[in-house]
Design a protein around this motif. Sequence first.
Motif, PDB file in Angstrom:
ATOM      1  N   LEU A   2       9.391   8.609  -8.822  1.00  0.00           N
ATOM      2  CA  LEU A   2       8.619   7.248  -8.351  1.00  0.00           C
ATOM      3  C   LEU A   2       8.754   6.295  -9.491  1.00  0.00           C
ATOM      4  CD1 LEU A   2       5.186   8.203  -6.698  1.00  0.00           C
ATOM      5  CD2 LEU A   2       7.316   7.297  -5.442  1.00  0.00           C
ATOM      6  N   THR A   3       9.174   4.940  -9.180  1.00  0.00           N
ATOM      7  CA  THR A   3       9.386   3.865 -10.145  1.00  0.00           C
ATOM      8  C   THR A   3       8.009   3.286 -10.346  1.00  0.00           C
ATOM      9  OG1 THR A   3       9.620   2.127  -8.599  1.00  0.00           O
ATOM     10  CG2 THR A   3      11.579   3.298  -9.285  1.00  0.00           C
ATOM     11  N   SER A   4       7.836   2.606 -11.421  1.00  0.00           N
ATOM     12  CA  SER A   4       6.424   1.987 -11.779  1.00  0.00           C
ATOM     13  C   SER A   4       5.949   1.071 -10.828  1.00  0.00           C
ATOM     14  CB  SER A   4       6.605   1.182 -13.109  1.00  0.00           C
ATOM     15  OG  SER A   4       7.529   0.419 -13.417  1.00  0.00           O
ATOM     16  N   LYS A   5       6.951   0.345 -10.310  1.00  0.00           N
ATOM     17  CA  LYS A   5       6.647  -0.572  -9.213  1.00  0.00           C
ATOM     18  C   LYS A   5       5.984   0.166  -7.958  1.00  0.00           C
ATOM     19  CE  LYS A   5       8.460  -4.724  -6.866  1.00  0.00           C
ATOM     20  NZ  LYS A   5       9.556  -5.453  -6.734  1.00  0.00           N
ATOM     21  N   GLN A   6       6.584   1.195  -7.640  1.00  0.00           N
ATOM     22  CA  GLN A   6       6.222   2.102  -6.276  1.00  0.00           C
ATOM     23  C   GLN A   6       4.936   2.746  -6.801  1.00  0.00           C
ATOM     24  OE1 GLN A   6       9.598   4.565  -6.423  1.00  0.00           O
ATOM     25  NE2 GLN A   6      10.378   3.405  -4.563  1.00  0.00           N
ATOM     26  N   LYS A   8       2.452   1.486  -8.843  1.00  0.00           N
ATOM     27  CA  LYS A   8       1.551   0.376  -8.793  1.00  0.00           C
ATOM     28  C   LYS A   8       1.105   0.130  -7.333  1.00  0.00           C
ATOM     29  CE  LYS A   8       0.799  -4.113 -10.450  1.00  0.00           C
ATOM     30  NZ  LYS A   8       1.311  -5.346 -10.950  1.00  0.00           N
ATOM     31  N   TYR A   9       2.163   0.068  -6.459  1.00  0.00           N
ATOM     32  CA  TYR A   9       1.908  -0.078  -4.987  1.00  0.00           C
ATOM     33  C   TYR A   9       0.881   1.137  -4.370  1.00  0.00           C
ATOM     34  CZ  TYR A   9       2.789  -0.240  -0.032  1.00  0.00           C
ATOM     35  OH  TYR A   9       2.691  -0.069   1.328  1.00  0.00           O
ATOM     36  N   LEU A  10       1.370   2.118  -4.484  1.00  0.00           N
ATOM     37  CA  LEU A  10       0.545   3.447  -3.920  1.00  0.00           C
ATOM     38  C   LEU A  10      -0.752   3.392  -4.555  1.00  0.00           C
ATOM     39  CD1 LEU A  10       3.411   6.030  -4.007  1.00  0.00           C
ATOM     40  CD2 LEU A  10       2.321   5.214  -1.996  1.00  0.00           C
ATOM     41  N   LYS A  11      -0.948   2.908  -5.891  1.00  0.00           N
ATOM     42  CA  LYS A  11      -2.142   2.893  -6.418  1.00  0.00           C
ATOM     43  C   LYS A  11      -3.233   2.224  -5.864  1.00  0.00           C
ATOM     44  CE  LYS A  11      -1.373   2.729 -11.087  1.00  0.00           C
ATOM     45  NZ  LYS A  11      -1.383   2.542 -12.436  1.00  0.00           N
ATOM     46  N   SER A  12      -2.568   1.103  -5.294  1.00  0.00           N
ATOM     47  CA  SER A  12      -3.451  -0.125  -4.726  1.00  0.00           C
ATOM     48  C   SER A  12      -3.855   0.251  -3.397  1.00  0.00           C
ATOM     49  CB  SER A  12      -2.847  -1.390  -4.892  1.00  0.00           C
ATOM     50  OG  SER A  12      -1.539  -1.390  -3.855  1.00  0.00           O
ATOM     51  N   GLU A  13      -3.064   0.858  -2.802  1.00  0.00           N
ATOM     52  CA  GLU A  13      -3.095   1.734  -1.517  1.00  0.00           C
ATOM     53  C   GLU A  13      -4.103   2.668  -1.498  1.00  0.00           C
ATOM     54  OE1 GLU A  13      -1.960   0.527   1.812  1.00  0.00           O
ATOM     55  OE2 GLU A  13      -1.092  -1.053   0.607  1.00  0.00           O
ATOM     56  N   ALA A  14      -4.088   3.613  -2.565  1.00  0.00           N
ATOM     57  CA  ALA A  14      -4.931   4.676  -2.571  1.00  0.00           C
ATOM     58  C   ALA A  14      -6.580   3.985  -3.012  1.00  0.00           C
ATOM     59  CB  ALA A  14      -4.385   5.726  -3.720  1.00  0.00           C
ATOM     60  N   GLU A  90       6.891   8.131   7.581  1.00  0.00           N
ATOM     61  CA  GLU A  90       6.938   6.907   6.651  1.00  0.00           C
ATOM     62  C   GLU A  90       5.763   5.896   6.854  1.00  0.00           C
ATOM     63  OE1 GLU A  90      10.811   5.010   5.973  1.00  0.00           O
ATOM     64  OE2 GLU A  90      11.854   7.028   6.314  1.00  0.00           O
ATOM     65  N   ILE A  91       4.582   6.358   6.546  1.00  0.00           N
ATOM     66  CA  ILE A  91       3.406   5.603   6.738  1.00  0.00           C
ATOM     67  C   ILE A  91       3.406   4.362   5.640  1.00  0.00           C
ATOM     68  CG2 ILE A  91       0.928   5.609   6.448  1.00  0.00           C
ATOM     69  CD1 ILE A  91       1.141   8.634   7.363  1.00  0.00           C
ATOM     70  N   TYR A  92       3.937   4.655   4.475  1.00  0.00           N
ATOM     71  CA  TYR A  92       3.879   3.913   3.413  1.00  0.00           C
ATOM     72  C   TYR A  92       5.325   3.243   3.274  1.00  0.00           C
ATOM     73  CZ  TYR A  92      -0.764   4.980   2.969  1.00  0.00           C
ATOM     74  OH  TYR A  92      -2.277   5.479   2.934  1.00  0.00           O
ATOM     75  N   LYS A  93       5.640   2.059   3.255  1.00  0.00           N
ATOM     76  CA  LYS A  93       6.989   1.393   2.719  1.00  0.00           C
ATOM     77  C   LYS A  93       7.069   1.153   1.439  1.00  0.00           C
ATOM     78  CE  LYS A  93       8.257   1.441   7.421  1.00  0.00           C
ATOM     79  NZ  LYS A  93       9.197   2.415   7.670  1.00  0.00           N
ATOM     80  N   LEU A  94       7.657   1.934   0.551  1.00  0.00           N
ATOM     81  CA  LEU A  94       7.906   1.871  -0.698  1.00  0.00           C
ATOM     82  C   LEU A  94       8.677   0.694  -1.114  1.00  0.00           C
ATOM     83  CD1 LEU A  94       7.922   5.594  -2.121  1.00  0.00           C
ATOM     84  CD2 LEU A  94       6.079   4.166  -1.921  1.00  0.00           C
ATOM     85  N   PRO A  95       8.407  -0.259  -2.223  1.00  0.00           N
ATOM     86  CA  PRO A  95       9.039  -1.203  -2.625  1.00  0.00           C
ATOM     87  C   PRO A  95      10.187  -0.856  -3.144  1.00  0.00           C
ATOM     88  CG  PRO A  95       6.859  -1.131  -3.887  1.00  0.00           C
ATOM     89  CD  PRO A  95       7.093  -0.226  -3.005  1.00  0.00           C
TER      90      PRO A  95
END
Length: 95
Positions: A2-6, A8-14, A90-95
């Motif tokens: 995972l990239t840092s942007k991904q 960060k997105y997943l942390k906000s979702e979690a 694919e519940i979460y669409k990663l940036p």
Amino acid sequence: MLTSKQKKYLKSEAHSLKPIFQIGKDGVSHKQAMTILDALEKKELIKVKLLDTCPLTVQQAALEISMQTKAEVVHIIGHTIILYKESEKEIYKLP
């Protein structure tokens, strides 16, 4: 990976998720890892909490779970591990 942007997105979702698994005095067993894998297939993103009685450090437990389930460790906060594994849904669409 995972990239840092991904991450960060997943942390906000979690952030709003509650831990659905607890690791206790027996550590990470194969059976428990397979149950975590099943949950990851359904939800993609989960939290796992380590109890004070767990003989492993949170980093050791995260490594053990990620090796057995082939999931990505998104973040570790205190005694909580955030795990992600892409599924067919694919519940979460990663940036």
